[in-house]
Design a protein around this motif. Structure first.
Motif, mmCIF file in Angstrom:
data_model
loop_
_atom_site.group_PDB
_atom_site.id
_atom_site.type_symbol
_atom_site.label_atom_id
_atom_site.label_comp_id
_atom_site.label_asym_id
_atom_site.label_seq_id
_atom_site.Cartn_x
_atom_site.Cartn_y
_atom_site.Cartn_z
ATOM 1 N N ASN A 25 4.082 4.521 7.934
ATOM 2 C CA ASN A 25 5.073 5.385 7.275
ATOM 3 C C ASN A 25 5.909 4.694 6.201
ATOM 4 O OD1 ASN A 25 6.930 3.829 8.724
ATOM 5 N ND2 ASN A 25 7.337 5.411 10.248
ATOM 6 N N LYS A 64 17.166 3.486 -2.300
ATOM 7 C CA LYS A 64 16.252 2.715 -1.459
ATOM 8 C C LYS A 64 17.027 1.800 -0.508
ATOM 9 C CE LYS A 64 12.610 4.320 -3.663
ATOM 10 N NZ LYS A 64 13.264 5.275 -4.558
ATOM 11 N N GLU A 80 3.528 0.274 9.313
ATOM 12 C CA GLU A 80 2.673 0.287 8.125
ATOM 13 C C GLU A 80 2.205 1.706 7.788
ATOM 14 O OE1 GLU A 80 0.188 -1.249 11.651
ATOM 15 O OE2 GLU A 80 2.238 -1.386 10.884
ATOM 16 N N LEU A 91 2.549 -6.369 2.919
ATOM 17 C CA LEU A 91 2.474 -5.003 2.393
ATOM 18 C C LEU A 91 3.679 -4.689 1.508
ATOM 19 C CD1 LEU A 91 0.551 -2.525 2.834
ATOM 20 C CD2 LEU A 91 2.145 -1.785 4.621
ATOM 21 N N ARG A 111 9.406 5.466 -0.751
ATOM 22 C CA ARG A 111 9.446 5.780 -2.193
ATOM 23 C C ARG A 111 10.077 7.151 -2.440
ATOM 24 N NH1 ARG A 111 5.345 9.372 -3.174
ATOM 25 N NH2 ARG A 111 3.773 9.517 -1.557
ATOM 26 N N GLU A 139 5.306 3.752 3.304
ATOM 27 C CA GLU A 139 5.107 4.279 1.960
ATOM 28 C C GLU A 139 6.083 5.424 1.656
ATOM 29 O OE1 GLU A 139 3.528 4.793 -1.825
ATOM 30 O OE2 GLU A 139 3.325 3.125 -0.420
ATOM 31 N N ASN A 140 6.589 6.093 2.689
ATOM 32 C CA ASN A 140 7.498 7.219 2.489
ATOM 33 C C ASN A 140 8.869 6.797 1.946
ATOM 34 O OD1 ASN A 140 5.568 9.003 3.418
ATOM 35 N ND2 ASN A 140 6.241 8.846 5.542
ATOM 36 N N LYS A 176 12.365 -5.100 -4.019
ATOM 37 C CA LYS A 176 11.634 -4.914 -2.771
ATOM 38 C C LYS A 176 12.613 -5.050 -1.614
ATOM 39 C CE LYS A 176 7.549 -4.848 -4.794
ATOM 40 N NZ LYS A 176 6.814 -3.587 -4.930
#
Length: 220
Positions: free
Chosen positions: A180, A190, A178, A218, A185, A182-183, A11
């Protein structure tokens, strides 16, 4: 497992930048925020020395204190780093390779160096800079290009990072929220850490701690 694979499996860590208030900093420490960013650029609305002294920053008990500098002198960076007991210095201006090399020789070896690349439209130039970098820097940071040197609240096209061979762990900055996050991934490599600032403020330098807490949850 190589370093890049480790980074991709983990993470991302979290950096909150543009801090100016001791009570908010203490709350962020209790939330176990990984990195605390202090802006030492006097044209920024989040210029930390308008609010806190170097002694107060020194008194903050945290291993991830990052000083953000823009076209500052080596003498000033060395003095501020020592008096504030910074753990990292971040260069967000037009600092040359020679400048950073000279600073590395003089800077406390325990202090890490973060090299910022501001991403606009010149992808080939960016590729060249990254692939030919000979500097002893510890991290890269990718941010949206702007004349104001950051804090725009705008994100760049993160897909650009998939076109780069990134040989250092990196911080991702510029308009992260919060909506964006998720993009991330979609990125092949990373980010080591996310750098949040203006999207999580009530006003410049005044953070929305509840919103930061929600964002951190999140990521977990």
């Amino acid at each position: 497992m190589d370093q890049q694979s480790k980074t991709n499996d983990q993470k991302p860590k979290l950096k909150v930048c543009g801090l100016t208030k001791l009570d908010q900093i203490e709350k962020l420490i209790s939330l176990k925020i990984d990195y605390l960013g202090f802006i030492f650029y006097d044209k920024s609305p989040r210029y930390v020395l308008n609010s806190l002294t170097l002694a107060e920053i020194k008194s903050i008990n945290h291993k991830g204190k990052i000083g953000v500098f823009v076209n500052e002198t080596i003498a000033q960076i060395l003095e501020i780093s020592e008096k504030a007991e910074l753990n990292f210095v971040q260069f967000h201006g037009h600092e040359s390779d020679d400048f950073i090399s000279e600073l590395r020789l003089k800077l406390n070896k325990q202090i890490g160096i973060i090299k910022v690349f501001r991403i606009g439209t010149e992808l080939e130039n960016l590729k060249f800079k990254i692939q030919n970098l000979k500097l002893e820097v510890d991290y890269f940071l990718f941010d949206t290009d702007s004349k104001a040197f950051g804090g725009t609240g705008k994100s760049f096209d993160w897909q650009i990072l998939n076109e780069l061979k990134i040989n250092k762990p990196y911080f991702l900055s510029g308009g992260i929220s919060e909506e964006n996050v998720e993009n991330i991934r979609l990125l092949k490599q990373k980010p080591f850490a996310l750098d949040i600032n203006s999207k999580f403020e009530i006003e410049a330098g005044n953070k929305n701690i509840d919103k930061i807490k929600e964002f951190k949850n999140l990521l977990n």
